[in-house]
Design an enzyme around this catalytic site. Structure first.
Site, mmCIF file in Angstrom:
data_model
loop_
_atom_site.group_PDB
_atom_site.id
_atom_site.type_symbol
_atom_site.label_atom_id
_atom_site.label_comp_id
_atom_site.label_asym_id
_atom_site.label_seq_id
_atom_site.Cartn_x
_atom_site.Cartn_y
_atom_site.Cartn_z
ATOM 1 N N CYS A 1 -33.778 88.497 9.668
ATOM 2 C CA CYS A 1 -32.364 88.141 9.610
ATOM 3 C C CYS A 1 -31.975 87.417 10.898
ATOM 4 O O CYS A 1 -32.099 87.980 11.995
ATOM 5 C CB CYS A 1 -31.531 89.406 9.439
ATOM 6 S SG CYS A 1 -29.796 89.220 9.883
ATOM 7 N N GLU B 1 -40.394 75.619 11.333
ATOM 8 C CA GLU B 1 -39.666 75.232 10.127
ATOM 9 C C GLU B 1 -38.467 76.143 9.853
ATOM 10 O O GLU B 1 -38.400 76.836 8.830
ATOM 11 C CB GLU B 1 -40.610 75.203 8.925
ATOM 12 C CG GLU B 1 -41.712 74.178 9.047
ATOM 13 C CD GLU B 1 -42.698 74.196 7.898
ATOM 14 O OE1 GLU B 1 -43.429 73.209 7.737
ATOM 15 O OE2 GLU B 1 -42.739 75.218 7.160
ATOM 16 N N GLU C 1 -46.545 67.890 11.330
ATOM 17 C CA GLU C 1 -47.463 68.353 10.284
ATOM 18 C C GLU C 1 -47.448 67.378 9.122
ATOM 19 O O GLU C 1 -46.395 66.904 8.700
ATOM 20 C CB GLU C 1 -47.053 69.730 9.743
ATOM 21 C CG GLU C 1 -47.182 70.899 10.685
ATOM 22 C CD GLU C 1 -46.795 72.206 10.001
ATOM 23 O OE1 GLU C 1 -46.816 72.266 8.750
ATOM 24 O OE2 GLU C 1 -46.444 73.160 10.710
ATOM 25 N N TRP D 1 -49.299 74.845 -2.248
ATOM 26 C CA TRP D 1 -48.127 75.608 -2.661
ATOM 27 C C TRP D 1 -47.304 74.928 -3.744
ATOM 28 O O TRP D 1 -46.237 75.411 -4.125
ATOM 29 C CB TRP D 1 -47.234 75.872 -1.448
ATOM 30 C CG TRP D 1 -47.158 74.743 -0.474
ATOM 31 C CD1 TRP D 1 -47.939 74.560 0.635
ATOM 32 C CD2 TRP D 1 -46.278 73.611 -0.528
ATOM 33 N NE1 TRP D 1 -47.600 73.393 1.282
ATOM 34 C CE2 TRP D 1 -46.579 72.802 0.593
ATOM 35 C CE3 TRP D 1 -45.260 73.220 -1.397
ATOM 36 C CZ2 TRP D 1 -45.912 71.603 0.849
ATOM 37 C CZ3 TRP D 1 -44.591 72.036 -1.134
ATOM 38 C CH2 TRP D 1 -44.918 71.255 -0.023
ATOM 39 N N GLU E 1 -53.089 80.164 2.444
ATOM 40 C CA GLU E 1 -53.273 78.720 2.554
ATOM 41 C C GLU E 1 -54.747 78.315 2.625
ATOM 42 O O GLU E 1 -55.077 77.250 3.151
ATOM 43 C CB GLU E 1 -52.490 78.197 3.768
ATOM 44 C CG GLU E 1 -50.989 78.334 3.578
ATOM 45 C CD GLU E 1 -50.193 77.699 4.705
ATOM 46 O OE1 GLU E 1 -49.423 76.772 4.417
ATOM 47 O OE2 GLU E 1 -50.328 78.131 5.863
ATOM 48 N N LYS E 2 -55.614 79.130 2.052
ATOM 49 C CA LYS E 2 -57.045 78.815 2.126
ATOM 50 C C LYS E 2 -57.427 77.594 1.303
ATOM 51 O O LYS E 2 -58.503 77.029 1.494
ATOM 52 C CB LYS E 2 -57.878 80.020 1.706
ATOM 53 C CG LYS E 2 -57.587 80.574 0.332
ATOM 54 C CD LYS E 2 -58.442 81.810 0.059
ATOM 55 C CE LYS E 2 -58.042 82.520 -1.226
ATOM 56 N NZ LYS E 2 -56.741 83.212 -1.077
ATOM 57 N N HIS F 1 -55.448 74.904 1.265
ATOM 58 C CA HIS F 1 -54.756 73.785 1.901
ATOM 59 C C HIS F 1 -55.769 72.929 2.654
ATOM 60 O O HIS F 1 -56.650 73.445 3.334
ATOM 61 C CB HIS F 1 -53.702 74.331 2.869
ATOM 62 C CG HIS F 1 -52.693 73.324 3.342
ATOM 63 N ND1 HIS F 1 -53.023 72.263 4.149
ATOM 64 C CD2 HIS F 1 -51.361 73.233 3.122
ATOM 65 C CE1 HIS F 1 -51.925 71.563 4.399
ATOM 66 N NE2 HIS F 1 -50.909 72.127 3.790
#
Length: 692
Positions: A134, A169, A325, A333, A373-374, A376
């Site tokens: 939060c 991000e 990036e 994703w 993310e393997k 990616h």
């Protein structure tokens, strides 16, 4: 607090955060996100050797390392990071050091369960993914500042340090939060904004549906309710969310600055993360950086890339920026993760350079074997150094290494597109005249037409100084303040050409319809008023007359989604509806105002159908479309002693670039024309433009 890094000494540059560029980089930066904690330490030496082979000179580290750096609250383990930074420094690789606050450790959520994010539906989000706590949580804020301070004290003057990278991000994957901490902070934010409950009630129009507030304690975040929640309340909550995210960044940034003069950034997501108002964020970073990933379903993804790059450069106010990036090939994703074709890696990279990037970085260096993310792509893929991707990565590094002189040259747009995140937040709320009136779709359509016409585009806020542009386009300005409207009025009166699309200038900053009705603030500019919206049914089309002066274009245009009932107040009718609910009424108008011209387009035209309309507006603005092949993208970067034409051929056939100069990648002299191969790129040093 931790001891000073044992090998630290004064930075090897006199640069401060005010210089706004990573320290110690002479040419274009090349590299990526490096996560060595996922690998045995002996692999690090192999990685660094391969980085040198690939031409890497900058890597981002530590972004998701909080649990390793602070394994227990208040206890730090910097040994592995000490060794990593020293290894990179010994091999001439600069460091972009991240604060790991996008992924708090498990101990944090165990100790402070109330810091977890609560969704609008009331679901409490758990641990085991990524995304921040939060943003209004005092515990999260204290913990973030503490780890940022510890890193800055230890590494703030390390000679390898080129840049600070705060968080990751902001706004993705979670932005708004409806927890008790957020509710309390929202009330404080509202009190600062409005001062009194009477002012709040007036701004929110709470006389509607009996929503008037009598005590501050009764004001809550706009959680899910039986019907549509007050739109002004939801708009303010979007503003509050953006403010709270930015406050988290500012707290870490200021903690770092107390101990380090190295520039500080955070990686934006430009038009892919709608919850952050990057006009405000861009003023708070020392250098703008952006993450961009192709949308696999978009067959013209390179146009979306150009649009995101132009937006990033605009947020940077024209200064050089960092592509922090992007991917070497597929991401992991999206519903269907399409791999990049041979040569696409280089084309994407050179597009970003064309649009003002002085750094090209990827996520990530070495492909992960485990985790979400393997699948990616990476600079060093699972297939290793025998792969096509690795060969293209090393080739790109060599090519970028030949472009050192391009650094710090600038891109100037021919046209400005109005871009206002607050307007987008307001337009995207419920109960609008048509669900098909999509601001993102209109922005892309108008941008794509300009891109196909070979015009370079800047994005600008409606209150910005627009005097440097002969043409300004407003594809989606639903919310337009009185100040912004006055600015546009001055722009046109002073000789500018303004093209306004439908559903614009409808509401003020409180999402209240302007006094005087739709488009009231622009009535003098456009010479008309809109008496009624006439949205169309799904799949319904309308036909419009056109004067046929544009060669090879039919004399009838086709629109859909929207039409207006327009009452003329001086505007000339350029096009008339032939059918539909506005049959016989004006569809497209043109109005001289002062020494400029205001255009209004009252229906949704396709990218192709926009061509004759914009061609007519170009005549007013004194602009012309480019003469080279539409799929040959050419952008000019302006330097002090030379300009640089960056050409990227997105087509399947060779295309001709008209130029005189030196092609920097091949070292070839260009005398008049250069053939750019299908899928190829070129960077030509040319004489700078001169003005009469």
């Amino acid at each position: 607090m931790p001891d000073q890094h044992p090998t630290a000494h004064p930075a090897d540059s006199t640069a401060s955060h005010r210089d706004g560029w990573p320290v110690g980089l002479d040419g274009l930066a090349y590299g990526g996100d490096y996560n060595p904690e996922q690998w045995p330490e002996e692999v690090w030496h192999e990685d660094v050797a391969l980085m040198r082979e690939a031409g890497v000179n900058l890597v981002s580290i530590g972004i998701f390392s909080w649990a390793l750096l602070e394994p227990r609250e208040g206890e730090y383990d910097f040994g592995w990071l000490d060794r990593l930074i020293d290894l990179l420094h010994a091999n001439g690789i600069r460091v972009d050091l991240g604060t790991p606050t996008a992924s708090p450790p498990a101990w944090f959520f165990a100790a402070y369960p109330h810091a977890r994010v609560v969704t609008r539906e009331g679901t409490v989000l758990g641990f085991g993914s990524r995304g921040m706590a939060c943003p209004s949580s005092p515990e999260y804020r204290r913990a973030s500042v503490r780890i940022a301070t510890a890193l800055a004290q230890r590494y703030g003057t390390h000679p390898a340090l080129a840049l600070w990278h705060v968080h990751n991000e902001y706004g993705a994957p979670v932005s708004d939060d409806y927890s008790p901490a957020s509710a309390a902070a929202f009330r404080l934010w509202l009190h600062e904004r409005y001062g009194t409950l009477d002012a709040l009630n007036t701004a929110w129009g709470t006389a509607f549906w009996g929503q008037r507030y009598g005590q501050w304690e009764h004001v809550q975040p706009p959680a899910v309710a039986p019907s549509v929640v007050n739109p002004a309340q939801r708009l303010d909550f979007a503003r509050f969310t953006d403010h709270q995210l930015r406050a988290c960044f500012l707290a870490e940034r200021d903690a770092i600055r107390a101990h380090s003069a190295v520039p500080i950034t955070t990686n934006f997501m430009a038009n892919a993360c709608p919850s952050t108002d990057l006009w405000a964020w861009g003023r708070e970073v020392d250098v703008v950086s952006n993450d961009h990933y192709l949308t696999a379903a978009d067959e013209q993804g390179h146009i979306g890339l150009a649009m995101a790059a132009d937006l990033t450069r605009s947020v940077a106010d024209g200064r050089p920026w960092i592509l922090m990036e992007h991917s070497t090939s597929a991401v992991n994703w999206q519903p269907r993760n399409v791999a990049k074709r041979s040569g696409e890696l280089a084309r994407n990279a050179f597009q970003h350079v064309a649009h003002g990037a002085d750094a090209v970085l990827f996520f990530q260096w070495r492909a992960s074997r485990s985790g979400a993310e393997k699948f990616h792509s990476a600079m060093l893929p699972h297939a290793g150094t025998s792969s096509r991707v690795w060969r293209e990565v090393t080739a790109l590094g060599a090519d970028l290494g030949r472009l050192a002189e391009v650094r710090d040259s600038r891109v100037h747009g021919d046209v400005a597109i109005l871009w206002d995140w607050e307007s987008f937040w307001a337009q995207d709320l419920e109960w609008r005249p048509s669900v098909d009136a999509d601001h993102a779709e209109r922005l892309r359509a108008w941008y794509e037409r300009l891109w196909l016409d070979g015009l370079t585009v800047d994005m600008r806020h409606p209150t910005d100084d627009l005097s440097g542009y002969r043409l300004v386009v407003a594809p989606a300005s639903y919310l337009l303040t009185a100040d912004a409207a006055a600015n546009l009025d001055r722009y046109v009166a002073d000789g500018g050409t303004l093209v306004v699309s439908y559903f614009s200038a409808v509401v003020d900053e409180n999402d209240a319809v302007h006094a005087g009705g739709y488009v009231a603030p622009l009535r003098q500019v456009l010479g008309l008023t809109v008496e009624e919206f006439l949205p169309l049914r799904a799949d319904q089309q309308v036909h419009l007359t056109w004067d046929g002066t544009v060669a090879d274009h039919p004399a009838t245009l086709v629109g859909d989604v929207w039409s207006d009932d327009i009452a003329l107040e001086g505007a000339d009718v350029v096009s008339t509806y032939l059918d539909g609910p506005a049959a016989g009424r004006p569809a497209i108008t043109r109005h001289p105002h002062g020494t400029g011209t205001g255009w209004y387009v009252s229906t949704r035209l396709s990218v192709a159908e926009l061509a004759p309309v914009l061609t007519a507006a170009y005549r007013d603005a004194g602009l012309t479309a480019a003469e080279h092949a539409p799929q040959l993208e050419v952008v000019r970067r302006h330097g002090v002693d030379a300009d640089y034409l960056v050409a990227v051929n997105h087509g399947d056939e060779a295309a001709v670039l008209t130029a005189d100069g030196l092609e920097l990648i091949s070292g070839t002299q260009v005398d008049g024309t250069l053939k750019v191969a299908a899928g190829g790129t070129a960077v030509v040093r040319v004489a700078p433009l001169t003005t009469a």
